[in-house]
Design a protein around this motif. Structure first.
Motif, PDB file in Angstrom:
ATOM      1  N   ILE A   1      24.371  11.364  43.232  1.00 32.38           N
ATOM      2  CA  ILE A   1      23.527  11.251  42.052  1.00 32.38           C
ATOM      3  C   ILE A   1      23.048   9.822  41.961  1.00 32.38           C
ATOM      4  O   ILE A   1      23.852   8.886  42.003  1.00 32.38           O
ATOM      5  N   ASP A   2      21.749   9.636  41.852  1.00 31.97           N
ATOM      6  CA  ASP A   2      21.164   8.317  41.630  1.00 31.97           C
ATOM      7  C   ASP A   2      20.698   8.249  40.182  1.00 31.97           C
ATOM      8  O   ASP A   2      19.871   9.066  39.756  1.00 31.97           O
ATOM      9  N   LEU A   3      21.237   7.304  39.441  1.00 33.94           N
ATOM     10  CA  LEU A   3      20.867   7.075  38.046  1.00 33.94           C
ATOM     11  C   LEU A   3      20.114   5.754  37.975  1.00 33.94           C
ATOM     12  O   LEU A   3      20.649   4.716  38.375  1.00 33.94           O
ATOM     13  N   ASP A   4      18.881   5.772  37.500  1.00 31.22           N
ATOM     14  CA  ASP A   4      18.024   4.590  37.473  1.00 31.22           C
ATOM     15  C   ASP A   4      18.095   3.882  36.115  1.00 31.22           C
ATOM     16  O   ASP A   4      18.018   4.534  35.073  1.00 31.22           O
TER      17      ASP A   4
ATOM     18  N   MET B   1      14.627  -2.762  39.154  1.00 30.29           N
ATOM     19  CA  MET B   1      15.335  -1.566  38.770  1.00 30.29           C
ATOM     20  C   MET B   1      16.692  -1.560  39.482  1.00 30.29           C
ATOM     21  O   MET B   1      16.826  -2.028  40.600  1.00 30.29           O
ATOM     22  N   TYR B   2      17.675  -0.987  38.810  1.00 33.67           N
ATOM     23  CA  TYR B   2      19.021  -0.854  39.343  1.00 33.67           C
ATOM     24  C   TYR B   2      19.375   0.623  39.419  1.00 33.67           C
ATOM     25  O   TYR B   2      18.959   1.410  38.563  1.00 33.67           O
ATOM     26  N   VAL B   3      20.114   0.978  40.453  1.00 32.19           N
ATOM     27  CA  VAL B   3      20.511   2.364  40.657  1.00 32.19           C
ATOM     28  C   VAL B   3      22.031   2.426  40.717  1.00 32.19           C
ATOM     29  O   VAL B   3      22.659   1.677  41.472  1.00 32.19           O
ATOM     30  N   LEU B   4      22.597   3.298  39.913  1.00 30.02           N
ATOM     31  CA  LEU B   4      24.011   3.612  40.009  1.00 30.02           C
ATOM     32  C   LEU B   4      24.095   4.852  40.884  1.00 30.02           C
ATOM     33  O   LEU B   4      23.664   5.931  40.489  1.00 30.02           O
ATOM     34  N   ARG B   5      24.627   4.685  42.097  1.00 28.13           N
ATOM     35  CA  ARG B   5      24.772   5.795  43.044  1.00 28.13           C
ATOM     36  C   ARG B   5      26.193   6.309  42.933  1.00 28.13           C
ATOM     37  O   ARG B   5      27.154   5.568  43.093  1.00 28.13           O
ATOM     38  N   VAL B   6      26.319   7.584  42.620  1.00 28.02           N
ATOM     39  CA  VAL B   6      27.609   8.243  42.495  1.00 28.02           C
ATOM     40  C   VAL B   6      27.665   9.328  43.549  1.00 28.02           C
ATOM     41  O   VAL B   6      26.667  10.024  43.781  1.00 28.02           O
ATOM     42  N   GLN B   7      28.814   9.483  44.201  1.00 27.06           N
ATOM     43  CA  GLN B   7      28.960  10.595  45.137  1.00 27.06           C
ATOM     44  C   GLN B   7      30.381  11.118  45.104  1.00 27.06           C
ATOM     45  O   GLN B   7      31.320  10.366  44.875  1.00 27.06           O
TER      46      GLN B   7
ATOM     47  N   ARG C   1      18.338  11.517  40.088  1.00 31.23           N
ATOM     48  CA  ARG C   1      18.130  12.437  41.194  1.00 31.23           C
ATOM     49  C   ARG C   1      19.484  12.971  41.614  1.00 31.23           C
ATOM     50  O   ARG C   1      20.451  12.209  41.700  1.00 31.23           O
ATOM     51  N   ILE C   2      19.552  14.261  41.870  1.00 32.52           N
ATOM     52  CA  ILE C   2      20.757  14.875  42.424  1.00 32.52           C
ATOM     53  C   ILE C   2      20.417  15.259  43.857  1.00 32.52           C
ATOM     54  O   ILE C   2      19.418  15.931  44.105  1.00 32.52           O
ATOM     55  N   LEU C   3      21.261  14.811  44.785  1.00 31.49           N
ATOM     56  CA  LEU C   3      21.042  15.101  46.196  1.00 31.49           C
ATOM     57  C   LEU C   3      22.286  15.774  46.770  1.00 31.49           C
ATOM     58  O   LEU C   3      23.398  15.507  46.306  1.00 31.49           O
ATOM     59  N   ARG C   4      22.074  16.622  47.761  1.00 32.27           N
ATOM     60  CA  ARG C   4      23.196  17.232  48.488  1.00 32.27           C
ATOM     61  C   ARG C   4      22.866  17.181  49.969  1.00 32.27           C
ATOM     62  O   ARG C   4      21.733  17.465  50.370  1.00 32.27           O
ATOM     63  N   PRO C   5      23.831  16.850  50.810  1.00 26.51           N
ATOM     64  CA  PRO C   5      23.585  16.900  52.247  1.00 26.51           C
ATOM     65  C   PRO C   5      23.190  18.329  52.658  1.00 26.51           C
ATOM     66  O   PRO C   5      23.783  19.296  52.174  1.00 26.51           O
TER      67      PRO C   5
ATOM     68  N   ALA D   1      23.703  -0.285  33.877  1.00 28.55           N
ATOM     69  CA  ALA D   1      24.344   0.452  34.972  1.00 28.55           C
ATOM     70  C   ALA D   1      25.849   0.199  34.980  1.00 28.55           C
ATOM     71  O   ALA D   1      26.644   1.125  35.152  1.00 28.55           O
ATOM     72  N   GLU D   2      26.252  -1.034  34.782  1.00 30.42           N
ATOM     73  CA  GLU D   2      27.676  -1.383  34.762  1.00 30.42           C
ATOM     74  C   GLU D   2      28.405  -0.693  33.613  1.00 30.42           C
ATOM     75  O   GLU D   2      29.535  -0.217  33.781  1.00 30.42           O
ATOM     76  N   ALA D   3      27.758  -0.625  32.452  1.00 25.60           N
ATOM     77  CA  ALA D   3      28.392   0.011  31.291  1.00 25.60           C
ATOM     78  C   ALA D   3      28.591   1.503  31.537  1.00 25.60           C
ATOM     79  O   ALA D   3      29.659   2.057  31.228  1.00 25.60           O
TER      80      ALA D   3
END
Length: 92
Positions: free
Chosen positions: A49-52, A1-7, A36-40, A59-61
């Protein structure tokens, strides 16, 4: 699995969440399996945001589409992204 992590920072979380929920890029159609949406705890004005995805190519696209979209939006400040591969996970 690949995760696109955005912050990024969000000046107005409610406005950002409404934009996220409108799903302008079509997450499911783009191959997102879950997110998943996370906030400190000490900084609710920042989101991660982690997109699986099943594949790195998906993920690259979506990352490329996000980068283009970020040039047109104001709800996300200084967005950053990175694609990572899940190599191990365990639940207790």
């Amino acid at each position: 699995m690949y995760v696109l992590r955005v912050q990024h920072s969000v000046p107005d979380y409610a406005a950002w969440k409404a934009a996220f929920d409108s799903d302008p890029l079509g997450r499911e159609k783009s191959g997102v399996k879950s997110y998943r949406i996370l906030r400190p705890a000490d900084d609710p004005g920042h989101v991660m945001i982690d997109l699986d995805f099943d594949t790195a190519a998906e993920a690259e696209a979506l990352e490329a589409a996000l980068r283009e979209m970020w040039t047109r939006v104001t709800v996300a400040v200084d967005p950053q992204s990175q694609i990572v591969e899940v190599v191990e996970t365990r639940q207790y």
